[in-house]
Design an enzyme around this catalytic site. Structure first.
Site, PDB file in Angstrom:
ATOM      1  N   GLY A  99       0.814  -1.220   0.000  1.00 15.67           N
ATOM      2  CA  GLY A  99       0.000   0.000   0.000  1.00 15.67           C
ATOM      3  C   GLY A  99       0.839   1.258   0.000  1.00 15.67           C
ATOM      4  O   GLY A  99       0.540   2.230  -0.701  1.00 15.67           O
ATOM      5  N   CYS A 100       1.907   1.236   0.769  1.00 14.52           N
ATOM      6  CA  CYS A 100       2.779   2.418   0.861  1.00 14.52           C
ATOM      7  C   CYS A 100       3.515   2.661  -0.450  1.00 14.52           C
ATOM      8  O   CYS A 100       3.729   3.805  -0.847  1.00 14.52           O
ATOM      9  CB  CYS A 100       3.749   2.263   2.018  1.00 14.52           C
ATOM     10  SG  CYS A 100       2.887   2.160   3.611  1.00 14.52           S
ATOM     11  N   THR A 101       3.876   1.587  -1.131  1.00 19.44           N
ATOM     12  CA  THR A 101       4.517   1.713  -2.440  1.00 19.44           C
ATOM     13  C   THR A 101       3.539   2.293  -3.454  1.00 19.44           C
ATOM     14  O   THR A 101       3.894   3.195  -4.222  1.00 19.44           O
ATOM     15  CB  THR A 101       5.070   0.353  -2.909  1.00 19.44           C
ATOM     16  OG1 THR A 101       6.051  -0.081  -1.963  1.00 19.44           O
ATOM     17  CG2 THR A 101       5.690   0.452  -4.288  1.00 19.44           C
TER      18      THR A 101
END
Length: 155
Positions: free
Chosen positions: A44-46
């Site tokens: 998700g952060c990527t």
């Protein structure tokens, strides 16, 4: 006490991925998107970082500074930036001071376990240093577009 629109954004002083100290006052007079994310190199952060990367030229043309914050260290940020060619700063809040000041640190659940961590929240800080908008329900791959639309609607 939770931050709300119109509040003065809490000051911070954190190291960026080049180990340079960065503070909120360095950006006085600019629009800032301060986005908090749980961890470098996670799915998700990527997606969120790459969405901001892909929208960076447009955000920059609108006079917006993008700053990502997590509790990862400088070395982790350097690798994340390099791997995904991120054109903006990631700030290392290893002491959790800023994530707590902005109210984004707290209980989370994942796979049936409860633990403390960073909630995915973004703040739009206006040129006067006041919080213009807060996003608490962030969809990582769509968030950069959402930010652009909000800023366009405001101007």
């Amino acid at each position: 006490m939770a931050l709300k629109v119109g509040d003065k954004a809490p000051e911070f002083k954190l190291k960026d991925s080049f180990e340079k100290e960065v503070s909120l006052k360095d950006f006085k007079g600019k629009k800032i998107i301060l986005y908090f994310y749980p961890k470098d190199n996670t799915p998700g952060c990527t997606k969120e970082a790459c969405a901001f990367r892909d929208a960076f030229a447009q955000l920059e043309s609108m006079g917006v500074v993008v700053l990502g914050v997590s509790c990862d260290n400088v070395s982790s940020h350097q690798k994340f930036i390099s791997k995904f060619e991120l054109p903006f700063d990631l700030l290392a809040d290893t002491s959790q001071e800023i994530v707590k000041a902005y109210g984004v640190w707290g209980p989370k659940q994942f796979m049936g376990k409860t633990f403390d961590g960073i909630h995915r929240v973004s703040f739009w800080i206006n040129p006067e240093g006041l919080i213009e908008r807060i996003w608490t329900k962030v969809k990582p791959d769509l968030h950069a577009t959402e930010v652009i639309e909000a800023i366009k609607a405001f101007e």
